[in-house]
Design a protein around this motif. Structure first.
Motif, PDB file in Angstrom:
ATOM      1  N   ASP A 502      64.864  32.049  36.406  1.00 56.30           N
ATOM      2  CA  ASP A 502      65.300  32.153  37.645  1.00 56.30           C
ATOM      3  C   ASP A 502      64.778  31.044  38.441  1.00 56.30           C
ATOM      4  O   ASP A 502      64.421  30.950  39.783  1.00 56.30           O
ATOM      5  CB  ASP A 502      65.492  33.404  38.279  1.00 56.30           C
ATOM      6  N   GLY A 503      63.645  30.334  37.984  1.00 58.29           N
ATOM      7  CA  GLY A 503      62.484  29.398  38.931  1.00 58.29           C
ATOM      8  C   GLY A 503      61.422  30.075  39.681  1.00 58.29           C
ATOM      9  O   GLY A 503      60.805  29.444  40.196  1.00 58.29           O
ATOM     10  N   VAL A 504      61.298  31.331  39.097  1.00 61.26           N
ATOM     11  CA  VAL A 504      60.047  32.046  39.848  1.00 61.26           C
ATOM     12  C   VAL A 504      58.947  31.978  39.064  1.00 61.26           C
ATOM     13  O   VAL A 504      59.137  32.406  37.677  1.00 61.26           O
ATOM     14  CB  VAL A 504      60.369  33.741  40.021  1.00 61.26           C
ATOM     15  N   ALA A 505      57.578  31.670  39.698  1.00 67.09           N
ATOM     16  CA  ALA A 505      56.674  31.471  38.673  1.00 67.09           C
ATOM     17  C   ALA A 505      55.980  32.759  38.609  1.00 67.09           C
ATOM     18  O   ALA A 505      56.136  33.744  39.444  1.00 67.09           O
ATOM     19  CB  ALA A 505      55.618  30.676  39.515  1.00 67.09           C
ATOM     20  N   GLU A 506      55.330  32.939  37.632  1.00 71.32           N
ATOM     21  CA  GLU A 506      54.472  34.275  37.143  1.00 71.32           C
ATOM     22  C   GLU A 506      53.207  33.744  36.754  1.00 71.32           C
ATOM     23  O   GLU A 506      53.207  33.022  35.672  1.00 71.32           O
ATOM     24  CB  GLU A 506      55.366  34.975  35.758  1.00 71.32           C
ATOM     25  N   LEU A 507      52.255  34.499  37.147  1.00 72.48           N
ATOM     26  CA  LEU A 507      50.747  34.069  36.849  1.00 72.48           C
ATOM     27  C   LEU A 507      50.227  35.283  36.046  1.00 72.48           C
ATOM     28  O   LEU A 507      50.304  36.414  36.408  1.00 72.48           O
ATOM     29  CB  LEU A 507      50.058  33.877  38.203  1.00 72.48           C
ATOM     30  N   GLY A 508      49.479  34.777  34.818  1.00 74.40           N
ATOM     31  CA  GLY A 508      48.872  35.812  34.258  1.00 74.40           C
ATOM     32  C   GLY A 508      47.278  35.963  34.536  1.00 74.40           C
ATOM     33  O   GLY A 508      47.026  35.981  35.468  1.00 74.40           O
ATOM     34  N   ASP A 509      46.377  35.839  33.443  1.00 68.72           N
ATOM     35  CA  ASP A 509      45.048  36.158  33.707  1.00 68.72           C
ATOM     36  C   ASP A 509      44.320  34.712  33.070  1.00 68.72           C
ATOM     37  O   ASP A 509      44.357  34.423  31.822  1.00 68.72           O
ATOM     38  CB  ASP A 509      44.401  37.248  33.076  1.00 68.72           C
ATOM     39  N   ARG A 510      43.526  33.904  34.137  1.00 64.08           N
ATOM     40  CA  ARG A 510      42.753  32.784  33.363  1.00 64.08           C
ATOM     41  C   ARG A 510      41.693  33.291  32.953  1.00 64.08           C
ATOM     42  O   ARG A 510      40.940  34.172  33.573  1.00 64.08           O
ATOM     43  CB  ARG A 510      42.814  31.756  34.711  1.00 64.08           C
ATOM     44  N   PRO A 511      41.106  32.616  32.043  1.00 62.19           N
ATOM     45  CA  PRO A 511      39.580  33.183  31.111  1.00 62.19           C
ATOM     46  C   PRO A 511      38.698  32.900  32.341  1.00 62.19           C
ATOM     47  O   PRO A 511      37.880  33.757  32.448  1.00 62.19           O
ATOM     48  CB  PRO A 511      39.762  32.282  29.919  1.00 62.19           C
ATOM     49  N   GLY A 512      38.785  31.634  32.856  1.00 65.95           N
ATOM     50  CA  GLY A 512      37.714  31.541  33.902  1.00 65.95           C
ATOM     51  C   GLY A 512      37.622  32.242  35.236  1.00 65.95           C
ATOM     52  O   GLY A 512      36.877  32.152  35.918  1.00 65.95           O
ATOM     53  N   GLY A 513      38.851  32.843  35.465  1.00 67.99           N
ATOM     54  CA  GLY A 513      39.092  33.532  36.880  1.00 67.99           C
ATOM     55  C   GLY A 513      39.463  32.691  37.871  1.00 67.99           C
ATOM     56  O   GLY A 513      39.483  33.214  39.035  1.00 67.99           O
TER      57      GLY A 513
END
Length: 612
Positions: A502-513
């Motif tokens: 649907d074009g919506v961005a989803e952010l997870g967890d970046r290792p470096g924060g």
């Protein structure tokens, strides 16, 4: 001719002997206090014991009868010491065992009459021949026995018991498991004396002969109006599933709620008549029994059957899927005594077992979906008295498999408590859903090839699609694997970010924060950017695209997926960063040292790349 009756001493002489007695010895013969009322045709027992005697511990006893028409004539009945003691009127009955003298102990006996007759009424005397040194005390006791006519009546109460009854003798009654079993009994007496009736209902196992030894009491109303149940039925009485009441002057009704398979058998009604003797104790004077019905319990497990239709199905993705389930058998209608639940189960093709729940209707008619089906347009409804329909508005390839309909029957106990009585599954119904034929491929790489600490790493992913229906949408997510204990295979993949269909961005967890951005840079090109790269961001990244189809019911399902190759991100260190060496060493040494460190890092990193 029988022996003559005892000759008692004149009262003044007996009193004088008692006054002159030494040591307190005085013989006393005790019999029940009279008059006793008993019913003709029943068994009677009269006790007699002697105390205060001298001589052997085993005493002898003789019984006499004084009839009302000849109150002075003593008729010898039976004796413990003389087999020829009986008068002719009693001789045949003694020989046949209808009149017996049972010794309870050495100084106590019981006169037993098996079948009391009207001419047995009169005064009974128990006499004990003397074994004393002196004639002291009483040597006999008398009790009057009155014979009442047998007027107790017991029969099945009309109209017949509830259920489907066949015209047989005894009547044969069939009830469904879970239904009420109701039986009525008429018990009355016209005895002129004050008596109490006790009425009990009993059951004998199917085909067992009728008799006291085979009869198991279900519930009874005692002479003091207390209601008690037999041991196997006590819990059901306490729970309110078993009831016994008096309806009118002579009608009694037993109701067994929630009939079970073990309730089958021949049911009887037993009435006993009780009278209170002068000593305050209650004695049973009559008992009669009537057969009420031969009861058969039609169990739900033997009747419940489930059929499905309309047969093997082959449909395309997005098309509706309808399946019908019909519950059949000689079943009681749902309501007060019985309840049903119906559900559908699905197992993927080739998978063992009945599978997972798709949808069901519970005993209250409330529908629910199984795990994994939430959010989809699925309907489970009752379309006829015993026909249920499952409808999936838009089938998916994942809906292909083997479907079974599961029906459960419950019986209702006291209140609203339900007990599962039976369950049945239908034959398997195969359902085939055509695949979408979507083929995805993904290629990912690190823009620029080399990235340094503090810079922004840009990872690109190009997606190619073959096949699929019109309106296919793509989603892509980025994942990273970081080594644990030096082993990359032990590390679980971690979501960094992505863009949905649907074009919506989803952010997870970046290792470096640090900050992350995901974006669509072309129709089939996605980009992940890791800002201010740090050493913790080192790892192996990959792009995971997926293809999604939206059906007419606005639900989405995944039609295909892929995974790109690995992209290694290693944050290099700038050469100038290696020159910050203690100035005491000197600038030249620092430059050489920095160059050596940089070369070592680069060499080690290239070896790791080759190893991977």
């Amino acid at each position: 001719m029988g022996a003559l009756g005892p000759t008692p001493l004149p009262p003044p002489l007996l009193l004088l002997l008692l006054m002159l007695g030494v040591g307190g010895w005085a013989r006393e013969v005790l019999v029940p206090e009279g008059p006793l009322y008993r019913v003709a045709g029943t068994a009677v027992s009269i006790s007699c014991n002697v105390s205060g005697y001298e001589g052997p511990a085993q005493q002898d006893f003789e019984w006499f009868l004084y009839r009302p028409e000849a109150p002075e004539a003593a008729l010898g009945i039976i004796s413990t010491r003389d087999p020829q003691f009986s008068y002719a009127v009693f001789g045949p009955r003694v020989a046949a065992g209808e009149l017996q003298l049972q010794r309870v102990q050495g100084d106590a006996v019981m006169l037993k009459i098996a079948h009391l007759q009207a001419q047995d009424a009169g005064v009974y005397e128990c006499y004990t021949p003397s074994t004393d040194a002196r004639y002291l005390g009483s040597y006999s006791g008398k009790v009057e026995l009155r014979v009442l006519p047998d007027v107790l009546q017991v029969s099945a109460a009309p109209p017949g018991p509830r259920g489907r009854q066949a015209p047989t003798s005894p009547p044969r009654l069939t009830v469904h498991e879970g239904q009420e079993l109701a039986l009525g009994c008429l018990a009355r007496t016209s005895t002129q004396k004050h008596t109490h009736l006790a009425v009990s209902f009993g059951r004998a196992v199917p085909e067992a002969p009728v008799g006291r030894a085979t009869l198991q009491e279900v519930v009874g109303l005692r002479s003091d109006l207390a209601v008690e149940a037999g041991a196997p039925y006590a819990e059901r009485l306490a729970a309110g599933e078993l009831r016994l009441g008096k309806e009118g002057p002579d009608r009694y009704r037993m109701v067994v709620g929630g009939a079970q398979a073990g309730d089958a058998g021949t049911y009887h009604c037993t009435a006993t008549e009780w009278i209170q003797d002068p000593d305050g104790s209650w004695a049973q004077i009559a008992e009669k029994r009537a057969v009420l019905a031969q009861v058969d319990v039609q169990t739900l497990s033997s009747q419940l059957a489930v059929a499905v239709g309309p047969g093997e199905r082959r449909i395309g993705p997005g098309e509706p899927l309808e399946l019908l389930c019909n519950v059949s058998g000689a079943l009681p209608p749902p309501g007060r005594h019985a309840a049903y639940s119906v559900g559908w189960e699905m197992a993927p093709a080739g998978a063992p077992g009945p599978g997972r729940l798709v949808a069901q209707l519970d005993t209250e008619g409330v529908g629910s979906l199984g795990p994994g089906y939430e959010g989809r347009h699925i309907a489970m409804e009752k379309v006829a008295s015993r026909t249920y329909r499952l409808r999936l508005e838009a089938a998916r390839p994942g809906d292909a498999g083997t479907y079974r309909c599961l029906a459960k029957a419950y019986v209702r106990g006291s209140g609203t408590r339900l007990r599962e009585a039976a369950s049945a599954r239908s034959r398997p119904l195969p359902v085939h859903v055509r695949e979408e034929g979507v083929v995805l491929e993904a290629v990912a790489w690190l823009a620029g090839g080399t990235v340094y600490r503090g810079e922004t790493a840009s990872l690109l992913c190009n997606i190619s699609v073959r096949g699929g229906p019109p309106g296919l949408r793509l989603a892509a997510s980025w994942w990273v694997e970081r080594p644990e204990n030096g082993e990359l295979s032990l590390a679980p993949a971690q979501l960094v970010g992505g863009v949905g269909q649907d074009g919506v961005a989803e952010l997870g967890d970046r290792p470096g924060g640090g900050p992350v951005s995901v974006e669509l840079v072309g129709p089939r090109s996605h980009r992940l950017r890791l800002h201010s790269l740090g050493p913790e961001d080192e790892g192996v990244y990959h792009c995971a695209p997926s293809a999604w189809v939206q059906h007419a019911d606005y639900s989405w399902y995944q039609a295909g997926s892929a995974r790109s190759g690995p992209v290694t991100v290693y944050p290099y260190t700038h050469a100038l960063d290696t020159l910050f060496v203690p100035l005491l060493v000197g600038t030249g040494v620092a430059v050489v040292t920095g160059a050596t460190v940089l070369g070592t890092i680069t060499c080690c990193f290239m070896k790791r790349l080759r190893k991977r």
